[in-house]
Design a protein around this motif. Structure first.
Motif, PDB file in Angstrom:
ATOM      1  N   ALA A   1      10.129   8.349 -19.058  1.00 18.61           N
ATOM      2  CA  ALA A   1      10.318   6.896 -19.071  1.00 18.61           C
ATOM      3  C   ALA A   1      11.781   6.520 -18.972  1.00 18.61           C
ATOM      4  CB  ALA A   1       9.714   6.311 -20.343  1.00 18.61           C
ATOM      5  N   THR A   2      12.657   7.358 -19.530  1.00 22.72           N
ATOM      6  CA  THR A   2      14.063   6.973 -19.558  1.00 22.72           C
ATOM      7  C   THR A   2      14.880   7.570 -18.420  1.00 22.72           C
ATOM      8  OG1 THR A   2      14.266   8.749 -21.179  1.00 22.72           O
ATOM      9  CG2 THR A   2      14.259   6.508 -22.011  1.00 22.72           C
ATOM     10  N   LEU A   3      14.429   8.693 -17.856  1.00 23.17           N
ATOM     11  CA  LEU A   3      15.271   9.382 -16.878  1.00 23.17           C
ATOM     12  C   LEU A   3      14.755   9.299 -15.445  1.00 23.17           C
ATOM     13  CD1 LEU A   3      16.106  12.644 -18.821  1.00 23.17           C
ATOM     14  CD2 LEU A   3      17.399  10.544 -18.706  1.00 23.17           C
ATOM     15  N   VAL A   4      13.437   9.175 -15.272  1.00 24.52           N
ATOM     16  CA  VAL A   4      12.883   9.183 -13.916  1.00 24.52           C
ATOM     17  C   VAL A   4      12.544   7.759 -13.525  1.00 24.52           C
ATOM     18  CG1 VAL A   4      11.161  10.193 -12.406  1.00 24.52           C
ATOM     19  CG2 VAL A   4      11.837  11.380 -14.465  1.00 24.52           C
TER      20      VAL A   4
ATOM     21  N   ARG B   1      20.269  16.538 -12.898  1.00 24.52           N
ATOM     22  CA  ARG B   1      21.259  16.037 -11.933  1.00 24.52           C
ATOM     23  C   ARG B   1      21.403  16.995 -10.773  1.00 24.52           C
ATOM     24  NH1 ARG B   1      25.142  14.426 -16.511  1.00 24.52           N
ATOM     25  NH2 ARG B   1      24.314  12.377 -17.051  1.00 24.52           N
ATOM     26  N   SER B   2      21.442  18.300 -11.080  1.00 26.64           N
ATOM     27  CA  SER B   2      21.617  19.215  -9.945  1.00 26.64           C
ATOM     28  C   SER B   2      20.344  19.306  -9.110  1.00 26.64           C
ATOM     29  CB  SER B   2      22.089  20.594 -10.396  1.00 26.64           C
ATOM     30  OG  SER B   2      21.438  20.981 -11.563  1.00 26.64           O
ATOM     31  N   ALA B   3      19.204  18.874  -9.681  1.00 26.48           N
ATOM     32  CA  ALA B   3      17.979  18.840  -8.885  1.00 26.48           C
ATOM     33  C   ALA B   3      17.882  17.558  -8.067  1.00 26.48           C
ATOM     34  CB  ALA B   3      16.760  18.963  -9.785  1.00 26.48           C
ATOM     35  N   GLY B   4      18.899  16.700  -8.141  1.00 27.48           N
ATOM     36  CA  GLY B   4      18.944  15.535  -7.272  1.00 27.48           C
ATOM     37  C   GLY B   4      18.498  14.235  -7.912  1.00 27.48           C
ATOM     38  N   LEU B   5      18.239  14.217  -9.219  1.00 22.52           N
ATOM     39  CA  LEU B   5      17.893  12.953  -9.873  1.00 22.52           C
ATOM     40  C   LEU B   5      19.165  12.257 -10.332  1.00 22.52           C
ATOM     41  CD1 LEU B   5      15.206  14.710 -10.299  1.00 22.52           C
ATOM     42  CD2 LEU B   5      14.733  13.103 -12.110  1.00 22.52           C
ATOM     43  N   PRO B   6      19.313  10.979  -9.993  1.00 20.65           N
ATOM     44  CA  PRO B   6      20.524  10.276 -10.418  1.00 20.65           C
ATOM     45  C   PRO B   6      20.410   9.848 -11.887  1.00 20.65           C
ATOM     46  CG  PRO B   6      19.152   8.826  -9.109  1.00 20.65           C
ATOM     47  CD  PRO B   6      18.420  10.123  -9.224  1.00 20.65           C
ATOM     48  N   VAL B   7      20.802  10.710 -12.797  1.00 19.27           N
ATOM     49  CA  VAL B   7      20.712  10.378 -14.218  1.00 19.27           C
ATOM     50  C   VAL B   7      22.090   9.932 -14.703  1.00 19.27           C
ATOM     51  CG1 VAL B   7      20.158  11.231 -16.498  1.00 19.27           C
ATOM     52  CG2 VAL B   7      18.902  12.080 -14.543  1.00 19.27           C
ATOM     53  N   SER B   8      22.185   8.675 -15.128  1.00 20.35           N
ATOM     54  CA  SER B   8      23.475   8.174 -15.564  1.00 20.35           C
ATOM     55  C   SER B   8      23.674   8.495 -17.036  1.00 20.35           C
ATOM     56  CB  SER B   8      23.552   6.670 -15.351  1.00 20.35           C
ATOM     57  OG  SER B   8      22.677   6.028 -16.244  1.00 20.35           O
TER      58      SER B   8
END
Lengths: 289, 466
Positions: free
Chosen positions: B50-53, B15-22
């Motif tokens: 597969a699940t996060l990116v 998340r802090s690297a900018g990926l929107p992980v819900s």
């Protein structure tokens, strides 16, 4: 029923049906089956996104139902529709009988008059099914909403008939070429797989598997040249579909080897833009200026 | 650290690297990893991916963080694995300069010979081993604290300098060096892979000493569409250039959809009545006249002096890729002289050639080579006054840094007045406007100035413009 026993099993079964998957593809396919989640597949055109769905269906003995998306696709084409012409005939045929309206009404909203479209068909199938929603980025945003509803619960409510729930969840694959950004909601609900150009070993294996009668050496040369073409900055880099086409062309022409003159003559099979061909000719030094 | 803690820390770092992980994606990921089992590292990576990116541009950042939180090995790669060793103490126990494998000049030469072979063969596993060894042997520097060890990829690249090995690799592969430029490109790609591996290895070693959170915070780069034009590296610029085509295509699709939805014009009475005949005089469907397409002219003025040339080129390419959305596009470049470049864009032309041709034309835009906005605007009104009119949209690209010379506010005001709309795109953050020789705040009073630092902002602006 489980779709695949493990990632290795998925890889084995897929390769048994002629689809050589890399580890990420096999693992993600296995997960899509095990977690019963839809799988969103992205990647350049011609790397085998649609083929993956077909291979899954072949290798598990499931039926493939395909929903090809296009601009203007609506609920009536994707989900279900009442066959109103037939209903009209039914009403006209029963005129003169002393049927009451409610009887007629009950009569014309039955299975007989329902036209089932791919989404409903997939939900109602008793046997195992692979549902392929192809080029989902071509649809309008409203259809995406419909897909969300159907894919989250695998149930459809038809006002006249009641709610239909899937007895067996189909495996769902969505493919996209990224001409439009899919909504965050769709992405969140799906597993995601990006298929890229294969490495040299796998591409070689694919060529040998897909093109009957190809010589080992020719396949190696094709893979080499295509790899070099991909390193150039082209408008449309050649993908697996193109290298397979190229291999078929060369086999049909009966050329056993890929020399400069042959490349020059058949370059149109792999590159589809004239600026790309110019660049390749220049970079590979095909024609002496 | 339990597995669950590591999972949560990993998701946090993404998340802090900018990926929107819900939250639900995090749960899915845990589910997937448990289903798959932990026996295979690449399997775990695939499950998380597969699940996060959910977008390919995020993949590089994901791999980066994954390697930090789930490293392939712990400690010194050149030593045989000792199952009893405590990984926390290991780095501190090691004497400086790995034992057995020295880092003297002779060792370096031998290592470089091996690297030439590995690059020629192009075997990723061999390269990976070489990269680990290179960091261990040539990358060691003394840390700040007593006994602390650090590794530097700069040291490795400086000493091993794989870029200089390209010719030697090519000699091994080809008889004639100039025969095939594509071969060189492949070898250069291998070198890039190697240096990326060295970077990753240095990060892994650093993460062991200082914790993955720390390293992830300082080293993970943004995805390509978020990188600033002005701080982009050469490799980033090439990647950005490749992004321009797809971005233009996506924008065009969005614009066409948007326009189609607005296309219902006034009622076409005649056609409606005609159509109603087939349904017994009841007008079931109404027909409408198509709306007149309102396309505007666009005039683009670009500052192509060194500091902002890339930004100007990208914007020009994007504008011309979308030219069918406009009636007519004219482009001018300037440094202290004005020069028209509209004719350098051809439909279907190769983007690299277009860029090269633009770069070559920059010399015509420069007289003394020092940016002078005031002079450029004046020359524009002298030479190309006919370009502006009541249907023209004016777009100015530049950082408004005019070397303390005359800003030409009056001239610009006149130009803005003559055109229908006018915007100024500034590739600098508003923080820097009016610092040093920037005249941004002064120009802002005359023309609407918009911050445009990366491809996302550029895409959004062009979409609203067309």
């Amino acid at each position: 029923m489980t779709w695949f026993d493990s990632a290795a099993d998925a890889e084995k079964k897929l390769s048994g049906s002629g689809y050589l998957a890399d580890q990420a593809t096999a693992t993600t396919t296995y997960l899509a089956g095990a977690l019963e989640k839809p799988l969103l597949v992205e990647g350049p055109a011609g790397v085998g996104k649609t083929e993956l769905a077909k291979a899954i269906a072949r290798s598990t003995g499931a039926e493939l139902i395909r929903l090809q998306c296009y601009e203007g696709l609506d609920e009536a084409r994707a989900l279900y529709e009442w066959n109103y012409k037939k209903q009209l005939l039914r009403i006209q045929a029963s005129q003169g009988d002393d049927q009451t309206w409610s009887e007629t009404h009950d009569d014309i909203f039955t299975e007989e008059f329902l036209l089932s479209r791919p989404l409903l068909t997939a939900i109602r199938k008793e046997t195992s099914t692979v549902l392929l929603i192809d080029e989902v980025d071509k649809t309008d945003v409203e259809v995406e909403g419909l897909l969300l509803e159907v894919l989250s619960d695998f149930q459809v409510t038809i006002p006249e008939l009641g709610t239909i729930t899937a007895t067996r969840r189909p495996m769902v694959l969505l493919t996209s070429n990224a001409t439009r950004e899919l909504s965050e909601a769709v992405r969140r609900r799906c597993l995601y797989l990006h298929i890229d150009y294969p490495d040299a070993e796998r591409e070689h294996a694919i060529l040998v598997g897909q093109v009957p009668g190809i010589e080992e050496k020719l396949a190696r040369e094709i893979v080499d040249t295509v790899t070099r073409l991909r390193a150039l900055e082209l408008r449309k880099a050649p993908s697996i579909a193109e290298s397979v086409d190229w291999a078929r062309t060369l086999v049909a022409l009966g050329t056993g080897t890929l020399d400069q003159a042959t490349i020059d003559a058949t370059l149109g099979v792999v590159l589809k833009h004239s600026s790309d061909i110019d660049r390749a000719v220049r970079e590979l030094k095909l024609r002496q200026a | 650290m339990t597995l669950l803690d590591r999972h949560i820390a990993f998701v946090e770092a993404l998340r802090s690297a900018g990926l929107p992980v819900s939250l639900s994606e995090g749960l899915d990921a845990a589910d997937a990893v448990l289903t798959l089992g932990l026996h295979d590292r690449e399997g775990v990576r695939a499950a998380y991916a597969a699940t996060l990116v959910k977008r390919q541009p995020h993949r590089a950042g994901f791999d980066h963080v994954f390697d930090l939180y789930f490293p392939a090995l712990v400690g010194d790669p050149t030593k045989p694995v000792d199952p009893d060793a405590d990984p926390d103490n290991e780095p501190a126990e090691m004497p400086e300069g790995a034992q057995g494998l020295g880092d003297g000049p002779a060792d370096l030469a031998a290592f470089r010979d091996d690297l030439v072979n590995a690059l020629g063969l192009g075997d990723p596993d061999a390269l990976q081993t070489m990269a680990r060894e290179a960091v261990q042997r040539f990358g060691l520097i003394r840390g700040r604290a007593e006994g602390e060890q650090r590794w530097s990829s700069y040291n490795v690249m400086n000493r091993v300098s794989p870029g200089e090995l390209v010719d030697r690799v090519l000699q091994g592969l080809l008889a004639d060096l100039d025969e095939d430029p594509t071969m060189r490109r492949l070898v250069e790609a291998q070198v890039a892979v190697f240096s990326e591996m060295v970077d990753a290895e240095v990060r892994r070693r650093a993460a062991e000493v200082r914790g993955p959170e720390h390293v992830a915070k300082y080293t993970v780069r943004k995805s390509i569409d978020q990188i600033d034009f002005t701080s982009a590296r050469k490799a980033d610029l090439e990647e950005m250039r490749r992004e321009i085509g797809p971005l233009a295509r996506r924008l065009a699709t969005r614009l066409n959809k948007h326009k189609a939805s607005r296309q219902r014009g006034p009622l076409d009475f005649r056609r409606t009545v005609r159509a109603s005949v087939s349904s017994g005089g009841v007008p079931l469907d109404t027909h409408h006249r198509p709306r007149r397409p309102s396309r505007s002219d666009l005039v683009v003025l670009c500052d192509v002096s060194g500091s902002v040339a890339n930004f100007a080129n990208f914007t020009l390419m994007l504008v011309f890729a979308l030219r069918e959305q406009f009636n007519r596009v004219r482009a001018f470049t300037f440094v202290d002289e004005i020069h028209e470049v509209s004719d350098r864009f051809h439909p279907g032309a190769d983007p690299i050639e277009t860029m090269a041709s633009l770069a070559a034309s920059a010399q015509y835009a420069s007289l003394w080579g020092r940016t002078n906005y005031g002079r450029a605007f004046t020359r524009f009104t002298e030479l190309h006054a006919d370009a502006l009119g009541p249907k023209t949209n004016l777009l100015i690209l530049g950082d408004a840094r005019s070397n303390y010379s005359d800003l030409g506010i009056d001239v610009l005001q006149q130009m803005v007045k003559e055109s229908r709309h006018a915007w100024w795109l500034n590739p600098e953050s508003p923080r820097h406007w009016n610092t040093g020789d920037s005249g941004a705040r002064d120009y802002e009073k005359v023309v609407k100035m918009i911050e445009c630092r990366n491809l996302v902002q550029l895409g959004d602006f062009i979409h609203d413009l067309a």
